[in-house]
Design a protein around this motif. Structure first.
Motif, PDB file in Angstrom:
ATOM      1  N   THR A 112       0.825  -1.208   0.000  1.00 18.22           N
ATOM      2  CA  THR A 112       0.000   0.000   0.000  1.00 18.22           C
ATOM      3  C   THR A 112       0.859   1.258   0.000  1.00 18.22           C
ATOM      4  O   THR A 112       1.804   1.381   0.786  1.00 18.22           O
ATOM      5  CB  THR A 112      -0.935   0.008   1.226  1.00 18.22           C
ATOM      6  OG1 THR A 112      -1.804  -1.117   1.148  1.00 18.22           O
ATOM      7  CG2 THR A 112      -1.762   1.282   1.262  1.00 18.22           C
ATOM      8  N   GLN A 113       0.514   2.190  -0.869  1.00 18.57           N
ATOM      9  CA  GLN A 113       1.240   3.452  -0.984  1.00 18.57           C
ATOM     10  C   GLN A 113       0.691   4.448   0.025  1.00 18.57           C
ATOM     11  O   GLN A 113      -0.499   4.778   0.019  1.00 18.57           O
ATOM     12  CB  GLN A 113       1.105   4.001  -2.405  1.00 18.57           C
ATOM     13  CG  GLN A 113       1.853   5.294  -2.656  1.00 18.57           C
ATOM     14  CD  GLN A 113       1.725   5.743  -4.114  1.00 18.57           C
ATOM     15  OE1 GLN A 113       1.364   4.960  -4.989  1.00 18.57           O
ATOM     16  NE2 GLN A 113       2.028   7.013  -4.372  1.00 18.57           N
ATOM     17  N   SER A 114       1.543   4.934   0.908  1.00 19.80           N
ATOM     18  CA  SER A 114       1.121   5.871   1.943  1.00 19.80           C
ATOM     19  C   SER A 114       1.174   7.292   1.391  1.00 19.80           C
ATOM     20  O   SER A 114       2.140   7.677   0.723  1.00 19.80           O
ATOM     21  CB  SER A 114       2.040   5.754   3.160  1.00 19.80           C
ATOM     22  OG  SER A 114       1.675   6.705   4.138  1.00 19.80           O
ATOM     23  N   VAL A 115       0.110   8.055   1.665  1.00 23.97           N
ATOM     24  CA  VAL A 115       0.042   9.438   1.193  1.00 23.97           C
ATOM     25  C   VAL A 115      -0.365  10.344   2.339  1.00 23.97           C
ATOM     26  O   VAL A 115      -0.921   9.889   3.351  1.00 23.97           O
ATOM     27  CB  VAL A 115      -0.960   9.585   0.036  1.00 23.97           C
ATOM     28  CG1 VAL A 115      -0.553   8.744  -1.156  1.00 23.97           C
ATOM     29  CG2 VAL A 115      -2.379   9.213   0.473  1.00 23.97           C
ATOM     30  N   THR A 116      -0.080  11.605   2.174  1.00 27.05           N
ATOM     31  CA  THR A 116      -0.469  12.613   3.153  1.00 27.05           C
ATOM     32  C   THR A 116      -1.577  13.464   2.564  1.00 27.05           C
ATOM     33  O   THR A 116      -1.450  13.965   1.440  1.00 27.05           O
ATOM     34  CB  THR A 116       0.732  13.501   3.523  1.00 27.05           C
ATOM     35  OG1 THR A 116       1.774  12.680   4.063  1.00 27.05           O
ATOM     36  CG2 THR A 116       0.326  14.547   4.554  1.00 27.05           C
TER      37      THR A 116
END
Length: 998
Positions: free
Chosen positions: A343-347
């Motif tokens: 999973t790609q973590s984003v802000t």
């Protein structure tokens, strides 16, 4: 805004609306309005001229001009409108940028709806069906454009191109962007006959392919309609070039509305996506009335912020495209991200763009959020002009003190259900808008995938996931709202035409974003001379409204662009702009093809909105009285809206007033009625019941008139004048023929007489010659006898005989000379008269031919005149117009009023009477109440109060007076009215009372 007057023809028109009393059996019809359906060819090369034909349309009589939205595209020459021309020569300036422009037709009945007109940088060739039949397959050059049509069922057009080996080529087959009905199919065959490309229009996207030529040689291209249909309106544009404009870009969204460097993506045959090595500089190309569009921009894209950008200097010219604008920091999806571990973590806030490169591809993203915050989760695909149907799975992930992970799914509704204008301007989309009210401090994971299997055409389509706090906003779109009548439906492509003294309307659509619910004020930034456009309010939560254009009776004939501005306003004060919301320019839209039984209308965004005024003056002009943009009313209130009618040209019939738009369950009674014959005032009564539904309500007032309409009286007058001229010509030719025949008869008679005279003269000459001969012989004998005379006496006697005979012979000789002179004259006449007779005969023949020609012309003219008289005979019609738009905000009644006196009173002129009332304020309602008498419009001389009731007063007696000139009759709709300041508005409550003035 520049107001452009129309041609001399429209200026010279005289009113042709003849209002008469007609029976109720008259048909419902629409007055002529210019409607353009098809042109051919729909494009040409910059710097060249092109001959454009008007293929299909309605009410395009007497075309005087072709109007383009770019000044560099100009009609050549001045066509004679009275010849009803259908073919026109257009010059495209060399500096006109490549792209799609708007073309309209200016005719007797106004300026039409637009049709797309393409300007090319490549050489453009117009190919007719006859050429394709004769030369199929037609040889074409690389870096060129073909404009043609599939004109018949089963029509398949074929073209050949000589291509080099191992080179990339781009092929475009445009139909939708030309406003064509064709569903184009493109097939490409290698020199060995093997088909390497099959592409067709899918989901409002025309075929666009990029392929690598494996071998040098002649490549064959087939073009046809997917359903093998054909007609004159099935036009297409085929281009093949070695200059590649990619299918997509990286990034596919602009972070800022300025120049930006991107990379181009395209599919080479069926291979994996390849990134073009060179960069592309996208430059903003703001939409203006005179600018180009990149092609078909769907209604769904109107739900989005986008920019028209250009890629400079692509081979022979710039290329335009539509690119969305990001509102949050932009992030690219990074593969692999298919599993929970990847999973790609984003802000947040952010916008993520991604692609599904393989079937079943799942993209996963996670972000942190605090309890109580609100976040909008939005998926953009169709709104960005893509063809994907992404859906998302949302999960809340929490970890307890022991490190145990708990995953809780959160249901996210699929698809956006709002459709701003069903079947006309469809905005239903498979995109997603969801407001997440964060239930707990946690990690939230979003999984995005496509609902259906990916085909080749969708491999480069992208999606955009926006995660952001609420930022309410809106977009606005406007399009023509035709007067629905006869064959004219709400989705009929037609021009916005105003008749002098008449109205027209635009439909305004509001797309409310992220919970935006404020009222929106729409107003024209400029108006043409003689046109009034009052601002309107689209109520809170509503998505549609109508803005009415009204022309004065003397409005100058012409046309102009119309621009509208939309701003969020205070519901209690429409003049107060809410600064926290950005004002937006209303985007122009148009219907290109009306709905069919099995499909909705085809609509798109456009270049501009154009209104035209034609020189037909309405004989029944209905004028609403001035009123506020919003009526703040309360339950138990009665409101009157007067309408005035201006009658012209002897019109005296009734005008029916209709009210539409109020929900029957709203508990609002409306009595519209009609303006009776010979009267000039109508009174629309709105009665808000005690339990009327509170909130916003919108009512449209329409008028219906019955009249006789003469379509084109000038044409009839012209044909009658032409017929009279031909009749005069026939009379002149008849007279000339009679004269020629008489001259022929005279010459014939003269020749006959001349022959007779010549014969007589000749006979006379012959007789004289014989007599002279006889006399000569006699004289010779006498002379001989004289010479033989023996004596003088005999000699003298014989001398006398000789002298007498000599004298007689001299006389005969003179007679012979006279006869010979007469013969000369008569012979000359016999010689010259035949020629004169021949001339006379030729004149008769020529004049007879001219007479017969005029006779035939007269017969044809009479036939035409009879046809025109029949066509221009007054036709009975019912005609409707939208006259006014009323917006109400219904408040809860702040009080109730009851009568303690009879509800019916009789009041003589000059007298007074007392009315007892009782007032009950609702909870927390304070303030003074003004009590007065309200009477219907048109009733004069009745008055009362106002009487002020203090906050603690609950009853009162109000005195009603009738003046000496009070309107006599039974006045049923009078009310005792109490008015109080409440909820920042002056609100009134009414109790009905009937007052009879004897």
């Amino acid at each position: 805004m520049k107001f452009r007057p129309t041609c001399f023809l429209l200026k010279a028109m005289i009113p042709c609306l003849v209002m008469l009393i007609v029976p109720a059996s008259c048909i419902r019809a629409q007055l002529p309005v210019a409607q353009l359906r098809s042109i051919f060819p729909a494009g040409g090369q910059a710097g060249q001229t092109v001959t454009i034909g008007i293929v299909e349309g309605t009410d395009l009589d007497e075309i005087s001009h072709l109007i383009f939205n770019h000044p560099g595209i100009q009609l050549q020459g001045k066509p004679d409108p009275l010849t009803n021309p259908k073919s026109f020569t257009v010059k495209i300036a060399a500096d006109v940028p490549a792209g799609y422009y708007a073309m309209r037709v200016q005719s007797r009945y106004g300026v039409s709806n637009p049709r797309m007109f393409r300007v090319d940088a490549y050489p453009a060739k117009v190919v007719q069906e006859a050429e394709l039949v004769k030369l199929s397959p037609m040889a074409c050059e690389v870096n060129s454009v073909v404009y043609s049509r599939c004109e018949a069922r089963g029509d398949i057009d074929e073209f050949t191109y000589n291509l080099e080996a191992n080179k990339k080529y781009e092929v475009r087959l445009d139909s939708l962007s030309l406003d064509s009905l064709m569903l184009p199919v493109l097939e490409i065959y290698q020199p060995d006959g093997h088909r390497i490309i099959y592409s067709r229009q899918v989901e409002r996207k025309d075929p666009h392919v990029i392929f690598l030529s494996n071998n040098a040689g002649s490549y064959r291209i087939k073009v046809y309609d997917f359903m093998f249909r054909g007609a004159a309106s099935y036009a297409y544009r085929l281009s093949l070039s070695n200059s590649i404009v990619p299918d997509s870009f990286e990034p596919p969204v602009l972070q800022q509305a300025n120049q930006q460097t991107v990379k181009g993506l395209y599919l080479q045959s069926d291979a994996a996506p390849q990134i073009v090595t060179s960069d592309y500089n996208l430059q903003p190309y703001p939409i203006q009335a005179s600018s180009a569009l990149p092609g078909f921009i769907s209604p769904r894209q109107s739900l989005n912020r986008f920019l028209i950008a250009k890629i400079p200097a692509v081979n022979l010219g710039d290329s335009l495209l539509s690119i969305p604008l990001a509102e949050q920091p932009l992030i690219a999806e990074h593969e692999p991200n298919n599993t929970n571990e990847q999973t790609q973590s984003v802000t947040v806030p952010c916008e993520i763009y991604g692609r599904f490169l393989e079937p079943g591809d799942i993209d996963q993203f996670s972000f942190q959020a605090k309890k109580g915050t609100e976040l909008w989760l939005q998926i953009f695909s169709e709104r960005d002009g893509q063809s994907l149907d992404p859906f998302i799975k949302l999960e809340q992930i929490t970890v307890d003190a022991k490190g145990a992970q708990a995953i809780k799914p959160i249901a996210v509704p699929d698809d956006i259900k709002t459709n701003l204008y069903p079947n006309v301007f469809d905005t239903l989309t498979d995109d997603i808008d969801y407001l997440l009210k964060v239930p707990a401090d946690a990690t939230y994971r979003i999984s995005v995938t496509n609902r259906f299997h990916l085909n080749r055409n969708k491999r480069l389509d992208y999606y955009r996931l926006r995660i952001s706090p609420p930022k309410p906003s809106f977009q606005a779109v406007a399009m023509l709202l035709p007067n629905v009548s006869g064959a004219l439906t709400a989705d009929t492509p037609s021009g916005c035409v105003l008749r002098q003294g008449g109205t027209a309307a635009f439909k305004v659509l509001i797309n409310r974003v992220q919970g935006f619910s404020e009222p929106v004020r729409i107003e024209a930034t400029q108006t043409p001379p003689g046109v009034t456009i009052n601002p309107i309010i689209i109520p809170a939560g509503a998505t549609t409204g109508e803005i009415i254009l009204r022309a004065t009776a003397d409005a100058p004939v012409g046309f102009a662009d119309i621009n509208f501005l939309a701003r969020a306003v205070n519901a209690n004060n429409p003049d107060q702009i809410l600064p926290q919301y950005k004002s937006v320019n209303v985007t122009a839209a148009t219907v290109t093809w009306k709905a069919q039984p099995t499909s909705p209308a085809i609509s798109r965004l456009g270049h501009s909105l154009v209104v035209s005024i034609v020189a037909e003056q309405l004989s029944a002009e209905v004028r609403p009285t001035a009123h506020p943009m919003v009526f703040h009313v309360s339950q138990s209130e009665q409101l009157w809206q007067p309408l005035e009618i201006v009658r012209r040209n002897g019109f005296a019939d009734k005008v029916i007033i209709k009210a539409e738009g109020i929900d029957k369950k709203s508990k609002i009674d409306i009595v519209a009625g009609e303006i009776p014959k010979d009267q000039n005032l109508a009174k629309v009564r709105f009665s808000f019941k005690a339990d009327a539904k509170t909130g916003w309500h919108v009512c449209r007032l329409k008028s219906e008139s019955q009249f006789n309409y003469v379509r084109n009286p000038q044409l009839l007058a012209k044909k009658e004048q032409e017929h009279k001229k031909i009749e005069a010509d026939q009379a002149a030719k008849t007279k000339a023929l009679d004269i020629a025949k008489k001259q022929q008869a005279d010459k014939t008679k003269l020749l006959t007489e001349a022959n007779k005279v010549a014969a007589l003269d000749k006979k006379k000459q012959q007789d004289l010659a014989k007599r002279i001969d006889t006399q000569k012989k006699s004289l010779a004998k006498l002379k001989d006898d004289l010479s033989k005379s023996a004596n003088e006496e005999q000699k003298t006697a014989r001398q006398k005989l000789v002298d007498a005979k000599t004298a007689e012979l001299t006389k005969l000789a003179k007679g012979l000379e006279t006869a010979q002179a007469a013969i000369k004259i008569s012979s000359q006449k016999v010689i010259t008269l035949p020629a004169e007779l021949k001339n006379a005969q030729d004149t008769v023949k020529k004049t007879s031919a001219e007479f017969e020609a005029v006779k035939k012309s007269l017969a044809a003219s009479k036939k035409t005149l009879d046809q025109v008289r029949k066509a221009q005979a007054a036709k009975k019609v019912k005609y409707e117009e939208i006259e006014d738009r009323l917006v109400f905000y219904v408040h809860s009644a702040p009080m109730t009023i009851s009568l303690k006196s009879p509800a019916e009173v009789s009041l003589a002129k000059g007298k007074t009477t007392e009315i007892k009332i009782e007032l009950a304020r609702k909870d927390k309602v304070t303030g003074m109440v003004a009590v007065s008498l309200s009477v219907p419009p048109g009733v004069t001389g009745l008055s009362a109060g106002p009487l002020m009731l203090m906050p603690d007063q609950k009853s009162a007696v109000i005195t009603v007076s009738a003046a000496a000139d009070a309107t006599a009759g039974k006045h049923q709709y009078c009310t005792i009215r109490g008015t109080i300041m409440h909820e920042s508005q002056q609100l009134s409550v009414d109790v009905p009372i009937t007052i009879t003035v004897p």
